[in-house]
Scaffold this active site. Structure first.
Site, PDB file in Angstrom:
ATOM      1  N   ASP A 223       0.760  -1.729  -0.418  1.00 59.98           N
ATOM      2  CA  ASP A 223       0.262   0.215  -0.205  1.00 59.98           C
ATOM      3  C   ASP A 223       1.127   1.269  -0.085  1.00 59.98           C
ATOM      4  O   ASP A 223       2.414   1.189  -0.725  1.00 59.98           O
ATOM      5  CB  ASP A 223      -0.714   0.263   1.028  1.00 59.98           C
ATOM      6  CG  ASP A 223      -1.959  -0.077   0.645  1.00 59.98           C
ATOM      7  OD1 ASP A 223      -2.199   1.310   0.299  1.00 59.98           O
ATOM      8  OD2 ASP A 223      -3.116   0.012   0.609  1.00 59.98           O
ATOM      9  N   HIS A 296      -3.001   3.405  -4.528  1.00 61.25           N
ATOM     10  CA  HIS A 296      -2.072   2.762  -3.279  1.00 61.25           C
ATOM     11  C   HIS A 296      -1.004   2.920  -3.865  1.00 61.25           C
ATOM     12  O   HIS A 296      -0.541   1.203  -3.042  1.00 61.25           O
ATOM     13  CB  HIS A 296      -3.148   1.923  -3.020  1.00 61.25           C
ATOM     14  CG  HIS A 296      -4.512   2.531  -2.173  1.00 61.25           C
ATOM     15  ND1 HIS A 296      -4.763   2.699  -0.826  1.00 61.25           N
ATOM     16  CD2 HIS A 296      -5.708   2.790  -2.589  1.00 61.25           C
ATOM     17  CE1 HIS A 296      -6.304   3.269  -0.430  1.00 61.25           C
ATOM     18  NE2 HIS A 296      -6.455   3.308  -1.312  1.00 61.25           N
ATOM     19  N   GLU A 359     -10.455   2.789  -5.534  1.00 60.28           N
ATOM     20  CA  GLU A 359     -10.109   4.703  -4.739  1.00 60.28           C
ATOM     21  C   GLU A 359      -8.540   4.966  -5.700  1.00 60.28           C
ATOM     22  O   GLU A 359      -7.954   5.843  -4.853  1.00 60.28           O
ATOM     23  CB  GLU A 359      -9.542   4.501  -3.261  1.00 60.28           C
ATOM     24  CG  GLU A 359     -10.972   3.643  -2.562  1.00 60.28           C
ATOM     25  CD  GLU A 359     -10.158   4.352  -1.265  1.00 60.28           C
ATOM     26  OE1 GLU A 359     -11.538   4.688  -0.006  1.00 60.28           O
ATOM     27  OE2 GLU A 359      -8.996   3.827  -0.580  1.00 60.28           O
ATOM     28  N   ASP A 452     -11.648  -2.775  12.238  1.00 58.95           N
ATOM     29  CA  ASP A 452     -10.469  -1.969  12.727  1.00 58.95           C
ATOM     30  C   ASP A 452     -11.816  -0.789  13.226  1.00 58.95           C
ATOM     31  O   ASP A 452     -10.746   0.220  13.963  1.00 58.95           O
ATOM     32  CB  ASP A 452      -9.988  -1.473  11.567  1.00 58.95           C
ATOM     33  CG  ASP A 452      -9.930  -1.093  10.590  1.00 58.95           C
ATOM     34  OD1 ASP A 452     -11.637  -2.191   9.903  1.00 58.95           O
ATOM     35  OD2 ASP A 452      -9.641  -0.023   9.758  1.00 58.95           O
ATOM     36  N   THR A 501      -4.920  -1.555   9.778  1.00 59.29           N
ATOM     37  CA  THR A 501      -3.668  -1.408  10.638  1.00 59.29           C
ATOM     38  C   THR A 501      -3.312  -0.009  10.744  1.00 59.29           C
ATOM     39  O   THR A 501      -2.379   0.395  11.415  1.00 59.29           O
ATOM     40  CB  THR A 501      -2.445  -2.317  10.078  1.00 59.29           C
ATOM     41  OG1 THR A 501      -2.175  -1.990   9.379  1.00 59.29           O
ATOM     42  CG2 THR A 501      -3.305  -3.673  10.771  1.00 59.29           C
ATOM     43  N   GLU A 502      -4.285   0.980  10.396  1.00 55.99           N
ATOM     44  CA  GLU A 502      -3.180   2.581  10.690  1.00 55.99           C
ATOM     45  C   GLU A 502      -3.540   2.644  12.135  1.00 55.99           C
ATOM     46  O   GLU A 502      -2.174   3.277  11.952  1.00 55.99           O
ATOM     47  CB  GLU A 502      -4.062   3.602  10.171  1.00 55.99           C
ATOM     48  CG  GLU A 502      -4.620   3.682   8.242  1.00 55.99           C
ATOM     49  CD  GLU A 502      -5.975   2.854   7.624  1.00 55.99           C
ATOM     50  OE1 GLU A 502      -5.956   1.734   8.967  1.00 55.99           O
ATOM     51  OE2 GLU A 502      -6.422   2.993   6.630  1.00 55.99           O
TER      52      GLU A 502
END
Length: 791
Positions: A223, A296, A359, A452, A501-502
């Site tokens: 990413d 990304h 995106e 998340d 997992t930001e």
């Protein structure tokens, strides 16, 4: 991927007598039941049979089987030995037994694993337990493996202890189980780009999947924030792309971002990937690897900028979101990707390769001369057509290497071949349209099965992405859209949960986000609809939590935290408090202090007509443990229920009634920020006029301008309050500048000399434009207002 901005019997049973005893000892009452739509068709399972996911058919029998050190694992085929050995090794730490795995039937009690011919579902199994033997029968090794997972759950929960337990009799209740999954695809995803996890945790994560009889691990390997897979032909992908110097602290869209200064680095060597693939295969799990393109791709382009659309200094991103870093659809880029795929297919034997495709920001393509030339040369209508061209070219490369391409639902834009598998993440509608167009579909809507996201809005929840997905939201999700015909329904292969997992930077945080929501997903993808029961599932959670504790898993207990349903009528609040968890009560206070075990017991709706801050916690009626920190502030004021008008209408998005929520007396500043509770104006000043209907004594206006927990909103540049008797002649009575607003806390106060007025005008001026890291340009920021309080 993604930048998201969620018939009972009468009389007292033995169990109810125990509950009454616990209530009397602890001074507890009954918690109010959850108001979500119920799944109640199935009969409740006894605690000893509390398997998750619930089997298709389970018939209790008399007696029990006792596991001893002399019990043998008897296999009918050498193909079964790996599964039998895994089971033996799993239970050895707790029992101290090293059970023999043999093809020779012993004279005494044994666990027999039988691989038979025939059968149309290799994941189905039959499990029979009698006092003298245990047998598991299946037509495939997967079925036998799943049967062993059920057998594991029938043993006392102490079987998952990491150390020997001498005092526990290892008994298994007699039972007949006939079981098979509802869906063929039962997946769980993990993003290792934003946060990197070592091989040991990846294996533990795979064990989580296996325990729940799930069969796909979607490994999100690349990413904007990191490239995590060794590609020998392109070493700079890991030399450069696997490291970022630091990470933004808090939410990316906060004002005044700060960074932690701590480098994040790491990748998986090809030998490590082979090791993980083999580990997963031994647990009947297929890995679906993903590299995310053409968007990304910042980490990829930082290493090899020549495949980008423009000449720029690409960087591995230290913030989160969607960026103007696209792979350019040139022949050089396709050759580059072809070489990557060639190495990937040697590492991952599964049939599917996921290419992302979500995106995509077209701004960069619009400024790209090669892109313009391709549009002309290929006679494409627009940049959606260019996206389709890119994805179709990539699919040919994937198919060339003998794989089937999968992607996020945006690859449907502009058209794509029906052979592509669609992962429907933006909602269910994309999945419906994909199935109707002939695509196989994995349902993965962010609202329902993104783990998340917050599980409650209590302020003691750790930081997560913006939305909320409580446990009941997961359990009540149905992956099969009712809109599809029976033929189209065949394209819905299953569903997949997601861990991005930001904000989940450690294995402990991943576990907190994952459990127990993973158990709910496993049940809705395995158990037949008529056997799914929310009340029964809740009763099985207690045993499940015990098992997780013994496994050292940092599970969330948010399902035992309180949530509220406030209803304001006139100047009175009726507040109903609820908790999902089975056998839990509620303790509350009205003075803003956190409740304790001695605080008042909630027995019914609270009726309040004075300024108050309600705080509440859930309490386990067996252990007395307290969970959560629910808060609801209510302040009756003079603008409640009055008419409010605006110079520019607030955005009607997640908050469908912004006018009402602005003056209802309920404050949202004491819980985790949710768009549905705030009114928003974008790129415009706010001018609101409140009609108090008659001349009224007033002396203060207060506004909620700051979310407080985790979010740091951009404040207005200034706030002014004006008064009028006729809505024509106005007098400014109070003002705040930006510095005063920033220092004023979540709710700012504008006092002024006491006076009478019928109309109150509040003017909040928009802040300056800020630099958007995603769009690389200055963009307006929103004004967010919670409650306008007039006193």
């Amino acid at each position: 991927m993604r930048a998201r901005y969620p018939s009972s019997a009468s009389g007292l049973t033995f169990k109810s007598l125990l509950t009454v005893l616990a209530v009397s000892l602890l001074g507890l009452g009954h918690a109010t039941a959850n108001s979500a739509p119920e799944k109640t068709a199935a009969t409740a399972l006894a605690p000893a049979y509390g398997i998750i996911p619930r089997p298709v058919s389970l018939t209790p029998k008399e007696g029990q089987f006792t596991l001893t050190r002399d019990t043998a694992l008897v296999i009918s085929d050498e193909k079964i030995r790996p599964a039998a050995t895994l089971f033996r090794d799993l239970i050895t730490p707790a029992t101290g037994y090293i059970l023999p795995v043999t093809t020779e039937a012993p004279a005494g009690p044994a666990i027999r694993l039988n691989l038979i011919k025939g059968g149309d579902n290799p994941e189905a199994y039959q499990l029979s337990v009698s006092p003298t033997q245990v047998s598991i029968t299946a037509s495939g090794t997967a079925g036998l493996f799943y049967g062993l997972q059920s057998l594991r759950q029938l043993l006392p929960v102490e079987i998952d202890s990491p150390a020997v337990i001498n005092h526990t009799p290892w008994t298994i209740p007699a039972v007949e189980i006939d079981d098979a999954p509802l869906y063929a695809y039962r997946g769980l995803h993990l993003d290792v780009s934003r946060s990197f996890f070592d091989v040991a945790f990846i294996k533990r994560y795979i064990d989580f999947i296996a325990l729940h009889k799930m069969n796909r691990f979607h490994w999100h390997l690349t990413d904007n924030q990191g490239w995590r897979m060794e590609i020998k032909k392109y070493p700079k992908l890991t030399e450069i792309g696997a490291t970022r110097p630091e990470t933004v602290i808090g939410h990316t869209i906060n004002r005044d971002p700060h960074y932690d200064g701590a480098p994040v680095t790491g990748y998986y060597t090809q030998d490590q990937i082979r090791e993980v693939v083999a580990y997963a295969a031994a647990r009947e799990i297929t890995i679906v690897p993903e590299i995310d393109i053409p968007g990304h791709a910042s980490a990829m382009l930082a290493a090899y900028p020549e495949i980008g659309c423009v000449v720029k200094d690409f960087k591995v991103k230290t913030r989160f979101g969607v960026f103007l870093d696209n792979v350019c659809p040139t022949e050089e880029a396709f050759a580059f990707l072809d070489n990557i795929f060639a190495e990937m297919v040697e590492l991952f034997p599964g049939p599917v390769l996921h290419i992302g495709g979500d995106e995509i920001l077209f701004d960069q393509w619009q400024d790209c001369a090669p892109c313009t030339e391709i549009i002309k040369r290929e006679n494409l209508e627009d940049y959606h057509g260019l996206q389709s061209y890119f994805i179709k070219r990539v699919e040919k490369l994937v198919q060339k290497h003998g794989k089937q391409m999968a992607g996020w639902n945006e690859i449907l834009d502009g058209g794509i071949n029906p052979s592509a598998i669609i992962y429907s993440w933006t909602g269910t509608q994309a999945g419906i349209e994909a199935a109707q167009a002939g695509h196989d579909v994995i349902m993965a809507p962010s609202r329902h099965i993104y783990f998340d996201q917050y599980e409650s809005l209590n302020l003691d929840e750790p930081q997560s992405i913006h939305s909320i997905t409580p446990l009941h939201e997961v359990y009540h999700y149905d992956p099969m859209p009712a809109e599809l015909t029976p033929e189209q329904q065949k394209h819905i292969l299953g569903a997949q949960g997601h861990i991005w997992t930001e904000y989940l930077r450690s294995p402990r945080r991943v576990e907190y986000a994952l459990f127990p929501r993973l158990s709910a997903l496993s049940e809705i993808t395995w158990t037949p609809k008529d056997q799914q029961s929310w009340p029964d599932y809740l009763t099985r959670l207690g045993r499940y939590f015990q098992r997780l504790d013994l496994m050292g898993i940092n599970a969330s207990h948010a399902t035992y935290k309180v949530y509220g349903e406030p209803v304001v009528t006139g100047r009175t609040l009726s507040l109903t408090l609820k908790v999902e968890g089975h056998d839990h009560a509620i303790r509350y206070t009205l003075d803003g202090s956190k409740p304790t075990a001695r605080s008042p017991l909630y027995t019914g709706p609270l009726t309040l007509d004075q300024k108050v801050t309600v705080r509440a916690v859930g309490q386990n009626i067996t252990t007395g443990a307290l969970y959560g920190d629910y808060r609801q502030s209510f302040e009756p004021h003079k603008a409640m229920g009055r008419k409010i008008t605006f110079n520019a209408a607030p955005i009607v998005g997640e908050n469908a009634h912004p006018q009402a929520t602005l003056i209802d007396g309920l404050r949202a500043t004491d819980r985790i920020f949710q768009l549905a509770e705030w009114s928003q104006w974008y790129d415009t000043d706010l001018e609101a006029v409140i009609d108090l209907e008659k001349m009224t004594a007033v002396s203060e206006v207060r506004l909620g301008v700051e979310a407080g927990q985790y979010r740091r909103l951009h404040p207005p540049k200034s706030i002014s309050v004006m008064t009028s008797a006729d809505n024509k002649t106005w007098r400014t009575v109070a003002q705040l500048n930006e510095a005063e607003i920033r220092g004023g806390g979540p709710t700012v106060s504008l006092p002024f000399p006491a006076q009478k007025a019928r109309y109150i005008k509040i003017i909040a001026t928009k802040n300056d434009k800020v630099l958007s890291a995603q769009y690389e340009k200055m963009v307006p920021v929103s004004i967010f207002i919670d409650e306008i309080i007039v006193q």
